[in-house]
Design an enzyme around this catalytic site. Sequence first.
Site, PDB file in Angstrom:
ATOM      1  N   GLU A  87       0.840  -1.204   0.000  1.00  0.00           N
ATOM      2  CA  GLU A  87       0.000   0.000   0.000  1.00  0.00           C
ATOM      3  C   GLU A  87       0.874   1.253   0.000  1.00  0.00           C
ATOM      4  OE1 GLU A  87      -3.109  -0.022   2.983  1.00  0.00           O
ATOM      5  OE2 GLU A  87      -3.255   2.162   2.935  1.00  0.00           O
ATOM      6  N   LYS A 283      -6.593  -1.004  11.825  1.00  0.00           N
ATOM      7  CA  LYS A 283      -6.063  -1.420  10.506  1.00  0.00           C
ATOM      8  C   LYS A 283      -4.819  -0.587  10.197  1.00  0.00           C
ATOM      9  CE  LYS A 283      -5.806  -1.320   5.790  1.00  0.00           C
ATOM     10  NZ  LYS A 283      -4.992  -0.452   4.960  1.00  0.00           N
ATOM     11  N   ASP A 299       4.667 -14.728  11.487  1.00  0.00           N
ATOM     12  CA  ASP A 299       3.332 -15.175  11.094  1.00  0.00           C
ATOM     13  C   ASP A 299       2.330 -14.019  11.274  1.00  0.00           C
ATOM     14  OD1 ASP A 299       0.824 -16.319  10.936  1.00  0.00           O
ATOM     15  OD2 ASP A 299       1.393 -18.135  12.005  1.00  0.00           O
ATOM     16  N   HIS A 396      -1.860  10.622   0.482  1.00  0.00           N
ATOM     17  CA  HIS A 396      -2.134   9.295  -0.062  1.00  0.00           C
ATOM     18  C   HIS A 396      -2.262   9.336  -1.589  1.00  0.00           C
ATOM     19  CE1 HIS A 396      -3.325   5.205   0.774  1.00  0.00           C
ATOM     20  NE2 HIS A 396      -4.225   5.314  -0.179  1.00  0.00           N
TER      21      HIS A 396
HETATM   22  C1  MEV Z   1      -5.205   3.362   5.562  1.00  0.00           C
HETATM   23  O1  MEV Z   1      -4.568   2.183   5.127  1.00  0.00           O
HETATM   24  C2  MEV Z   1      -5.118   3.450   7.065  1.00  0.00           C
HETATM   25  C3  MEV Z   1      -5.921   4.599   7.685  1.00  0.00           C
HETATM   26  O2  MEV Z   1      -7.264   4.554   7.237  1.00  0.00           O
HETATM   27  C4  MEV Z   1      -5.819   4.432   9.176  1.00  0.00           C
HETATM   28  C5  MEV Z   1      -6.727   5.358   9.950  1.00  0.00           C
HETATM   29  O3  MEV Z   1      -7.758   5.789   9.441  1.00  0.00           O
HETATM   30  O4  MEV Z   1      -6.385   5.588  11.129  1.00  0.00           O
HETATM   31  C6  MEV Z   1      -5.346   5.937   7.262  1.00  0.00           C
END
Ligand code: MEV
Length: 456
Positions: A87, A283, A299, A396
Amino acid sequence: MNKRKSITGFSKFSKRKKLRWIVENFFKDPENVMRELMSFWHSSEEQQRVFDGFSENTISNYYLPYGVAPNFVINGKTYCIPMVIEESSVVAAASSGAKFWMNRGGFKAEVVDTQKIGQVHFSWSGNVKKLRSVFDELRAALEKDAEDITANMRKRGGGILDIELLDMTDKEKDYYQLKASFETCDSMGANFINSVLESFSATLRQFITTHPIFDDHEKDVIVIMSILSNYTPDCLVRVSVECPIKDLGTFPDGMDSTMFANKFYKAIKIAHIDPYRAATHNKGIFNGIDAVVLATANDFRAVEACGHTYAAKDGQYKSLSHCTIDNGVFKFWIDLPIALGTVGGLTNLHPIAKCSLELLGNPNAKELMMIIAATGLAQNFAAIKSLVTTGIQQGHMKMHLLNILNHLGATQAEEKEAVKYFDDKVVSFQAVREFIEKQRGDHSLKNGALVYKKTK
Ligand code: MEV
């Protein structure tokens, strides 16, 4: 040719024959696909054999980028952290989080404990009081019968820490557990724990069927399964950063440090209140964690399962990170249960994992726990920092722009122009395609088709 989607004896085929069967039965252009997949075979046959040995039915290798995030200061030591991630923005975000805290004291890390867990789940309708009365005898037998398996680990300072009998019959008729804890030193210990548990299960059956305390009708024990638990709340690392609010600096659009700290604090609080936000928040943490876990051939499924279970330990899924603002001091930290190895498994077999460990100074498992948790915290800090200031799309999409340009087969010159053009504009696939079309003065990309081969 009639295409076949199922087959028997596939695993016995040679690799080339497997690949041939796959391309001929699943693809429109078999020769091209065969060539493409074979082009990712390692140039060294010996090395390729090592990769093939990791799994089954391998027909090629799947590449992911291997990047590094420098400037991580953890307990005063500076690391350059290897990350495997597909990513865009993740490595950049980890690096920026690390750099931000490098100038503010760095990350403080401590390993709270390193216990792993394994369970023998069994069904038994005997008198549990009798079993408890001879449990010390059973425990001694369990430990003794597993001695051959534990010998090496004991030499390294690990082994079986404890064995408990859990009565689960209030939840399921006749259901009991032997729940054991282990110290597995620098190995993740999955094979070790599972071997010990299978020995436990044989000993348990033998003990119950032969011990004179049990009547005949109590000798019937059914071991349902013996397996480690990937939930290891007592294999825990804590990593924190902190500084006076005034030292946080200033942020885009004139946001001052107090406003930043307050918004940041609220963002963490929201991830403790709302599971929808918590999932995305965590995430983001795992963007960093998984990338280092992969780079060191650990792992990642185990690490994810453990982290998410821990995040739900209070009965609701919540943020793994925490923030406080007390007496003008901003503090941000993570408590992360994580089971890792720096010996055994693939860590010494995968050539790039070996590089990763060397890059990190060949850490032991405890040090790696701290490094990985710090990466997760840096990642989380960078994400929340973007979210509460500029929003994440700015950074991003700038990174994503390069992916779009790649997809459209942009030349180096076109790429340079596009990066300049989109500096102050919103990036979207459509906008980039239109820009490239305009540059080329045609509509060759109308269907998103790759008409120009990129020449770098
Ligand atoms: C994107 O891979 C991860 C985010 O969405 C984490 C977050 O919102 O804290 C930017």
